[in-house]
Scaffold this motif. Structure first.
Motif, mmCIF file in Angstrom:
data_model
loop_
_atom_site.group_PDB
_atom_site.id
_atom_site.type_symbol
_atom_site.label_atom_id
_atom_site.label_comp_id
_atom_site.label_asym_id
_atom_site.label_seq_id
_atom_site.Cartn_x
_atom_site.Cartn_y
_atom_site.Cartn_z
ATOM 1 N N ASP A 127 -7.906 2.973 -6.472
ATOM 2 C CA ASP A 127 -7.542 1.662 -5.938
ATOM 3 C C ASP A 127 -6.314 1.056 -6.603
ATOM 4 N N GLY A 128 -5.966 1.515 -7.781
ATOM 5 C CA GLY A 128 -4.855 0.916 -8.496
ATOM 6 C C GLY A 128 -3.511 1.398 -7.968
ATOM 7 N N THR A 129 -2.449 0.770 -8.454
ATOM 8 C CA THR A 129 -1.104 1.148 -8.037
ATOM 9 C C THR A 129 -0.493 2.126 -9.041
ATOM 10 N N SER A 130 0.447 2.930 -8.553
ATOM 11 C CA SER A 130 1.075 3.923 -9.412
ATOM 12 C C SER A 130 2.452 4.282 -8.860
ATOM 13 N N TYR A 131 3.401 4.492 -9.776
ATOM 14 C CA TYR A 131 4.733 4.947 -9.386
ATOM 15 C C TYR A 131 4.790 6.471 -9.269
ATOM 16 N N TRP A 132 3.714 7.163 -9.587
ATOM 17 C CA TRP A 132 3.707 8.618 -9.632
ATOM 18 C C TRP A 132 4.175 9.270 -8.338
ATOM 19 N N PRO A 133 3.728 8.833 -7.136
ATOM 20 C CA PRO A 133 4.194 9.500 -5.902
ATOM 21 C C PRO A 133 5.710 9.494 -5.747
ATOM 22 N N GLU A 186 2.958 -9.742 -5.406
ATOM 23 C CA GLU A 186 2.447 -8.435 -5.819
ATOM 24 C C GLU A 186 2.004 -7.692 -4.567
ATOM 25 N N LEU A 187 2.852 -6.772 -4.128
ATOM 26 C CA LEU A 187 2.620 -6.040 -2.885
ATOM 27 C C LEU A 187 2.729 -4.543 -3.132
ATOM 28 N N LYS A 188 2.199 -3.774 -2.193
ATOM 29 C CA LYS A 188 2.405 -2.334 -2.215
ATOM 30 C C LYS A 188 3.614 -2.005 -1.349
ATOM 31 N N CYS A 189 4.349 -0.987 -1.777
ATOM 32 C CA CYS A 189 5.580 -0.611 -1.090
ATOM 33 C C CYS A 189 5.291 0.406 0.004
ATOM 34 N N ALA A 190 5.966 0.245 1.130
ATOM 35 C CA ALA A 190 5.819 1.182 2.243
ATOM 36 C C ALA A 190 6.782 2.354 2.131
ATOM 37 N N CYS A 191 7.481 2.481 1.011
ATOM 38 C CA CYS A 191 8.560 3.473 0.891
ATOM 39 C C CYS A 191 8.081 4.903 1.072
ATOM 40 N N VAL A 192 6.853 5.212 0.669
ATOM 41 C CA VAL A 192 6.342 6.574 0.841
ATOM 42 C C VAL A 192 5.240 6.625 1.893
ATOM 43 N N GLY A 193 5.239 5.655 2.798
ATOM 44 C CA GLY A 193 4.277 5.651 3.890
ATOM 45 C C GLY A 193 3.319 4.494 3.816
ATOM 46 N N GLY A 194 2.591 4.294 4.914
ATOM 47 C CA GLY A 194 1.717 3.143 5.023
ATOM 48 C C GLY A 194 0.435 3.233 4.229
ATOM 49 N N ASP A 195 0.117 4.423 3.680
ATOM 50 C CA ASP A 195 -1.076 4.557 2.845
ATOM 51 C C ASP A 195 -0.714 4.566 1.368
ATOM 52 N N SER A 196 0.454 4.042 1.056
ATOM 53 C CA SER A 196 0.992 4.105 -0.302
ATOM 54 C C SER A 196 0.238 3.200 -1.260
ATOM 55 N N ASN A 197 0.118 3.642 -2.521
ATOM 56 C CA ASN A 197 -0.370 2.780 -3.590
ATOM 57 C C ASN A 197 0.733 2.509 -4.605
ATOM 58 N N VAL A 198 1.986 2.693 -4.157
ATOM 59 C CA VAL A 198 3.154 2.423 -5.010
ATOM 60 C C VAL A 198 3.436 0.928 -5.001
ATOM 61 N N PRO A 199 3.533 0.299 -6.164
ATOM 62 C CA PRO A 199 3.810 -1.141 -6.176
ATOM 63 C C PRO A 199 5.243 -1.441 -5.754
ATOM 64 N N LEU A 200 5.405 -2.530 -5.029
ATOM 65 C CA LEU A 200 6.742 -2.975 -4.656
ATOM 66 C C LEU A 200 7.441 -3.479 -5.911
ATOM 67 N N GLY A 201 8.591 -2.905 -6.206
ATOM 68 C CA GLY A 201 9.281 -3.294 -7.428
ATOM 69 C C GLY A 201 10.575 -2.531 -7.603
ATOM 70 N N PHE A 202 10.877 -2.173 -8.855
ATOM 71 C CA PHE A 202 12.170 -1.575 -9.184
ATOM 72 C C PHE A 202 12.395 -0.256 -8.443
ATOM 73 N N ILE A 203 11.357 0.591 -8.361
ATOM 74 C CA ILE A 203 11.511 1.883 -7.688
ATOM 75 C C ILE A 203 11.812 1.673 -6.210
ATOM 76 N N SER A 204 11.144 0.692 -5.604
ATOM 77 C CA SER A 204 11.386 0.383 -4.198
ATOM 78 C C SER A 204 12.817 -0.089 -3.998
ATOM 79 N N LEU A 205 13.283 -0.902 -4.940
ATOM 80 C CA LEU A 205 14.664 -1.376 -4.883
ATOM 81 C C LEU A 205 15.642 -0.218 -5.028
ATOM 82 N N THR A 206 15.268 0.769 -5.856
ATOM 83 C CA THR A 206 16.135 1.921 -6.088
ATOM 84 C C THR A 206 16.403 2.694 -4.807
#
Length: 246
Positions: free
Chosen positions: A84-90, A207-227
């Motif tokens: 359930d948690g967020t991760s930048y790993w993907p 505090e949102l999840k990023c859609a950058c790697v798809g709609g089932d993503s657990n990647v937090p919206l933040g610096f990586i998304s901005l990148t």
């Protein structure tokens, strides 16, 4: 002193429980001798569940203590499964793979792994892979995208157009063709994306999840998304000024 564990897992003619195999491997990797009991049919499995008052298999015991299934074993050994948690790993793995692809491709093409071409291909390959991940389930992506993208909030179809535009720009930039199309597309979607992420994260403090790697993503919206968006903007600018520099 020998460490022993007892495991009950399903191993039927048409179904072998993967979590049972993973539980057995995990116990053995921790130095346990496993007393492995297979449940060979549905009736045997149901009787086991009723006897022990459990809802799922596999079930593991260490000594006289019932630990539970695979996720319980992971937690017991100090490595819980974070569902359930967020991760930048993907995104981190994606960028590592596209970087290696770019280095390998550039080496084949030019004989040099580290070059301007490998840097260009790193960005364009990343754009293509990110577009693919969004297009796997474009409905879920577009829904998550609407949480923060400024243009999509005003014009919903943009959420469906975005991944196709990103993929198109990535393919054209990889091939170094039709810059008249790829540059404005990447510059447009990258700029809007960067502004949207910056506003949501750093101004609105959402505090949102990023859609950058798809709609089932657990990647937090933040610096990586901005990148991701800054990469597109930077690539577009580079392709624009490159003829004057080289």
């Amino acid at each position: 002193m020998s460490k022993t564990a007892t495991l009950y897992r399903m191993d039927m003619e048409n179904h072998t429980c993967p979590y049972g195999l993973k539980s057995k491997w995990l116990l053995e990797s921790k130095g346990y001798t496993v007393e492995d009991h297979t449940l060979d049919n549905r009736a045997e499995t149901d009787a086991f569940k009723e006897k022990h008052g459990v809802k799922t298999t596999p079930q593991a015991w260490i000594g006289d203590e019932r630990i539970g299934g695979y996720t319980d074993l992971r937690a017991h050994f100090g490595n819980p499964v974070n569902k359930d948690g967020t991760s930048y790993w993907p995104v981190a793995v994606l960028f590592m793979m596209t970087a290696l692809m770019a280095l390998g491709g550039a080496f084949v093409a030019t004989g040099e792994a580290l070059s301007i071409l490998s840097a260009e291909w790193f960005v364009s390959f990343s754009m293509c892979v990110l577009a693919y991940l969004k297009l796997r389930d474009i409905e879920s992506f577009s829904t998550m995208f609407l949480n923060y993208d400024l243009l999509a909030k005003r014009w919903v179809p943009y959420g469906y157009i975005y991944p196709w535009a990103e993929g198109l720009a990535g393919v054209l930039m990889t091939a170094h063709v039709l810059n008249i199309v790829s540059i404005p597309v990447a510059l447009f979607i990258g700029t809007i994306g960067a502004v949207s992420v910056f506003k949501a994260v750093y101004i609105d403090k959402r505090e949102l999840k990023c859609a950058c790697v798809g709609g089932d993503s657990n990647v937090p919206l933040g610096f990586i998304s901005l990148t991701e968006n800054l990469f597109m903007v930077g690539m577009a600018v580079w392709m624009l000024v490159k003829p004057a520099i080289l």
